[in-house]
Design an enzyme around this catalytic site. Structure first.
Site, PDB file in Angstrom:
ATOM      1  N   TYR B 112       0.940  -1.130   0.034  1.00  0.00           N
ATOM      2  CA  TYR B 112       0.020  -0.153  -0.058  1.00  0.00           C
ATOM      3  C   TYR B 112       0.729   1.055  -0.205  1.00  0.00           C
ATOM      4  O   TYR B 112       1.637   1.171   0.686  1.00  0.00           O
ATOM      5  CB  TYR B 112      -0.874  -0.084   1.166  1.00  0.00           C
ATOM      6  CG  TYR B 112      -2.156  -0.864   1.455  1.00  0.00           C
ATOM      7  CD1 TYR B 112      -3.314  -0.530   0.784  1.00  0.00           C
ATOM      8  CD2 TYR B 112      -1.908  -2.119   1.815  1.00  0.00           C
ATOM      9  CE1 TYR B 112      -4.290  -1.264   0.493  1.00  0.00           C
ATOM     10  CE2 TYR B 112      -3.002  -3.012   1.928  1.00  0.00           C
ATOM     11  CZ  TYR B 112      -4.195  -2.512   1.277  1.00  0.00           C
ATOM     12  OH  TYR B 112      -5.357  -3.316   1.420  1.00  0.00           O
ATOM     13  N   TYR B 151      -1.232 -10.060   0.233  1.00  0.00           N
ATOM     14  CA  TYR B 151       0.186  -9.543   1.278  1.00  0.00           C
ATOM     15  C   TYR B 151       0.012 -10.125   2.711  1.00  0.00           C
ATOM     16  O   TYR B 151      -0.977 -10.499   3.048  1.00  0.00           O
ATOM     17  CB  TYR B 151       0.105  -8.082   1.413  1.00  0.00           C
ATOM     18  CG  TYR B 151      -1.220  -7.251   1.841  1.00  0.00           C
ATOM     19  CD1 TYR B 151      -1.359  -7.339   3.409  1.00  0.00           C
ATOM     20  CD2 TYR B 151      -2.169  -6.711   0.931  1.00  0.00           C
ATOM     21  CE1 TYR B 151      -2.627  -6.570   3.912  1.00  0.00           C
ATOM     22  CE2 TYR B 151      -3.319  -6.304   1.469  1.00  0.00           C
ATOM     23  CZ  TYR B 151      -3.416  -6.191   2.740  1.00  0.00           C
ATOM     24  OH  TYR B 151      -4.629  -5.510   3.430  1.00  0.00           O
ATOM     25  N   ARG B 161      -3.588 -11.739   3.425  1.00  0.00           N
ATOM     26  CA  ARG B 161      -4.812 -11.473   2.985  1.00  0.00           C
ATOM     27  C   ARG B 161      -4.723 -11.912   1.287  1.00  0.00           C
ATOM     28  O   ARG B 161      -3.988 -11.697   0.641  1.00  0.00           O
ATOM     29  CB  ARG B 161      -4.838  -9.759   2.850  1.00  0.00           C
ATOM     30  CG  ARG B 161      -5.098  -9.115   4.163  1.00  0.00           C
ATOM     31  CD  ARG B 161      -5.780  -9.618   5.066  1.00  0.00           C
ATOM     32  NE  ARG B 161      -7.337  -9.981   4.613  1.00  0.00           N
ATOM     33  CZ  ARG B 161      -8.205  -9.056   4.222  1.00  0.00           C
ATOM     34  NH1 ARG B 161      -7.965  -7.756   4.428  1.00  0.00           N
ATOM     35  NH2 ARG B 161      -9.401  -9.353   3.868  1.00  0.00           N
ATOM     36  N   HIS B 164      -7.614  -7.976  -2.648  1.00  0.00           N
ATOM     37  CA  HIS B 164      -8.885  -7.289  -2.380  1.00  0.00           C
ATOM     38  C   HIS B 164      -8.848  -6.003  -2.606  1.00  0.00           C
ATOM     39  O   HIS B 164      -7.755  -5.471  -2.554  1.00  0.00           O
ATOM     40  CB  HIS B 164      -9.285  -7.882  -0.809  1.00  0.00           C
ATOM     41  CG  HIS B 164      -8.408  -7.213   0.080  1.00  0.00           C
ATOM     42  ND1 HIS B 164      -7.060  -7.866   0.637  1.00  0.00           N
ATOM     43  CD2 HIS B 164      -8.371  -6.090   0.808  1.00  0.00           C
ATOM     44  CE1 HIS B 164      -6.519  -6.904   1.207  1.00  0.00           C
ATOM     45  NE2 HIS B 164      -7.141  -5.775   1.443  1.00  0.00           N
ATOM     46  N   HIS B 166     -10.676  -2.803  -1.064  1.00  0.00           N
ATOM     47  CA  HIS B 166     -11.515  -1.858  -0.165  1.00  0.00           C
ATOM     48  C   HIS B 166     -12.628  -1.030  -0.738  1.00  0.00           C
ATOM     49  O   HIS B 166     -12.245  -0.145  -1.748  1.00  0.00           O
ATOM     50  CB  HIS B 166     -10.798  -1.125   0.810  1.00  0.00           C
ATOM     51  CG  HIS B 166      -9.812  -1.998   1.705  1.00  0.00           C
ATOM     52  ND1 HIS B 166     -10.132  -2.629   3.053  1.00  0.00           N
ATOM     53  CD2 HIS B 166      -8.627  -2.428   1.489  1.00  0.00           C
ATOM     54  CE1 HIS B 166      -8.914  -3.223   3.404  1.00  0.00           C
ATOM     55  NE2 HIS B 166      -8.133  -3.079   2.524  1.00  0.00           N
TER      56      HIS B 166
HETATM   57 FE    FE Z   1      -6.276  -4.281   2.620  1.00  0.00          FE
END
Ligand code: FE
Lengths: 199, 246
Positions: B112, B151, B161, B164, B166
């Protein structure tokens, strides 16, 4: 057996996660310039009618630690208790704000105009209040609550009146800390747990 | 920001069974961040039934193109190019026009662009990771983006995870506010993810898994996934007094 009534169910929630700022408050994530103009920067613009106040506080977990990743949205009426879009509402009140816990201290600050008494359906009145919606890592479904004010008459408020354990009403009432400033702590657990709303 | 839209009628109460449990021992952070006491359940008031309205004027032309928006159109982000699209309706089955949809995601390597993300997968100079759009008159929306990478995250010994995106959705009222996550069809990490598993009803979790929408793919350019969203609706009965304006 019977025929089915067609129905649609709300989409399930998932946690906003720790990086929610990227999407809702990019400057706070370190990504200033993602957009020309971010949403919910202030709940009012210049020329607003009423008293400008600051509400400081923190979201606190079950061990007394502040949530440093929390993001809060607020929604409120203007100084006369009118929501944006209602007849006569103050055009300088947008009513919606986004604010985040400080990444170091976990403290937040909402600078806004103090809302007025809201006249609801059929003679129901609501004391001046600000609605909050809290998301963070570990919060699987956004939490709703309200801020009321210590220096207002909350005695006939519809919602506070519905809290069975009167000792808990105080968790929704911001403490006056100075001229036009208040403190409001949101406790997720413990004996002083904030009243959260399913509304 | 324009005028609020005031639809009439109380909001339909939330059905807890479609949502994740608030506290799940396998998702450790939820343990100290979930209320102990039951929530106070009440009929909605004007406060929950109103909300801000977002205008097209506040959005930029590249806001819904995550491949290009970080570089301001100068260069493309790295990754598998996808079109992400769907429709927003409410529980009454009506489309929700002018809903604000904001998305954020990791880059193709699972990193991110956030001051707090320290994963050693590299940042992509041409990927910011956020986008926003308003639904059209039929409640439809679309984004261009890249498929995010999986990740790892600190929780149990080896948690990852699934890929995905958000989603934050703002309908017409503050009481409809929703944040969720969209997963991708066929991802084996979904079944290993303790966050996905906070939703206990399998059929509800499946609603967050976007199918490949091959007909919407553009040959030699991008694949497509479809994700439809349902917001809370209004209780509409003949006996509800709708003449009070609220
Ligand atoms: Fe996330």
């Amino acid at each position: 057996m019977s025929a089915k009534v067609s129905n649609f169910q709300e989409t399930p929630s998932q946690t906003a996660g720790p990086y929610v700022h990227i999407g809702l408050m990019p400057t706070h994530a370190g990504n200033a310039g993602s957009y020309d103009g971010e949403i919910g920067v202030s709940p009012f613009v210049d020329g607003v009618k009423g008293e400008i106040i600051e509400i400081r506080g923190a979201v606190i977990d079950g061990q007394g630690m502040t949530l440093r990743d929390a993001v809060i949205e607020s929604w409120q009426a203007d100084a006369d208790g009118r929501y944006p879009g209602e007849t006569g509402a103050d055009p300088c009140v947008t009513g919606h704000c986004r604010f985040a816990a400080d990444p170091a201290s976990g403290e937040f600050c909402l600078r806004t105009v103090k809302p007025g008494i809201v006249a609801d359906r059929a003679g129901v009145t609501q004391a001046p209040h600000i609605s909050l919606w809290i998301v963070a890592r570990g919060i699987n479904q956004g939490l709703s609550t309200r801020i009321y004010f210590e220096d207002e008459d909350n005695g006939s408020d519809f919602l506070l009146g519905r809290i069975e354990n009167k000792n808990r009403c105080g968790t929704l009432i911001a403490k006056k800390t100075g001229e036009a400033s208040y403190r409001f702590e949101i406790k997720l657990q413990g004996p002083d747990e904030t009243v959260f709303l399913d509304i | 920001m324009g005028k609020a839209m005031i639809d009439s009628g109380r909001l339909i109460p939330r059905n807890g069974a479609v949502h994740p449990v608030r506290r799940d021992m396998e998702y450790k952070t939820s343990v100290l961040r979930s209320p102990d006491f039951p929530l106070l359940s009440l009929e909605s008031t004007k406060t929950e039934e109103t909300g801000p309205v977002f205008g097209h004027t506040s959005l930029g032309p590249l806001d819904n193109d995550l491949i290009l928006n970080w570089s301001k159109g100068l260069a493309s982000a790295i990754g598998e190019r996808i079109l992400l699209h769907g429709r927003v309706i409410d529980e009454n089955g009506r489309s929700v026009p002018k809903a604000l949809i904001e998305i954020w995601q990791a880059n193709a390597g699972g990193r991110y662009r956030h001051v707090e993300d320290t994963y050693f997968a590299p940042l992509d100079d041409n990927f910011g990771g956020c986008g926003r759009t308003l639904t059209d008159a039929e409640g439809r929306y679309q984004f261009m983006t890249i498929k995010p990478g999986a990740y790892p995250w600190p929780n149990r010994g080896n948690d990852w995870r699934p890929a995905h995106i958000h989603f934050s959705i703002f309908g017409h009222s503050f009481g409809q506010r929703l944040i969720t996550q969209m997963y991708f069809e066929g991802d084996p990490l979904i079944d290993r993810c303790p966050i996905a598993a906070t939703i206990k009803d399998r059929s509800q979790l499946e609603r967050l898994v976007a199918p490949l929408d091959f007909l919407a793919a553009r040959p030699l350019d991008f694949l497509a996934y479809r994700f439809d969203i349902v917001l809370r609706g209004r209780r509409q009965t003949m006996f509800e007094n709708k003449t009070e304006g609220l």
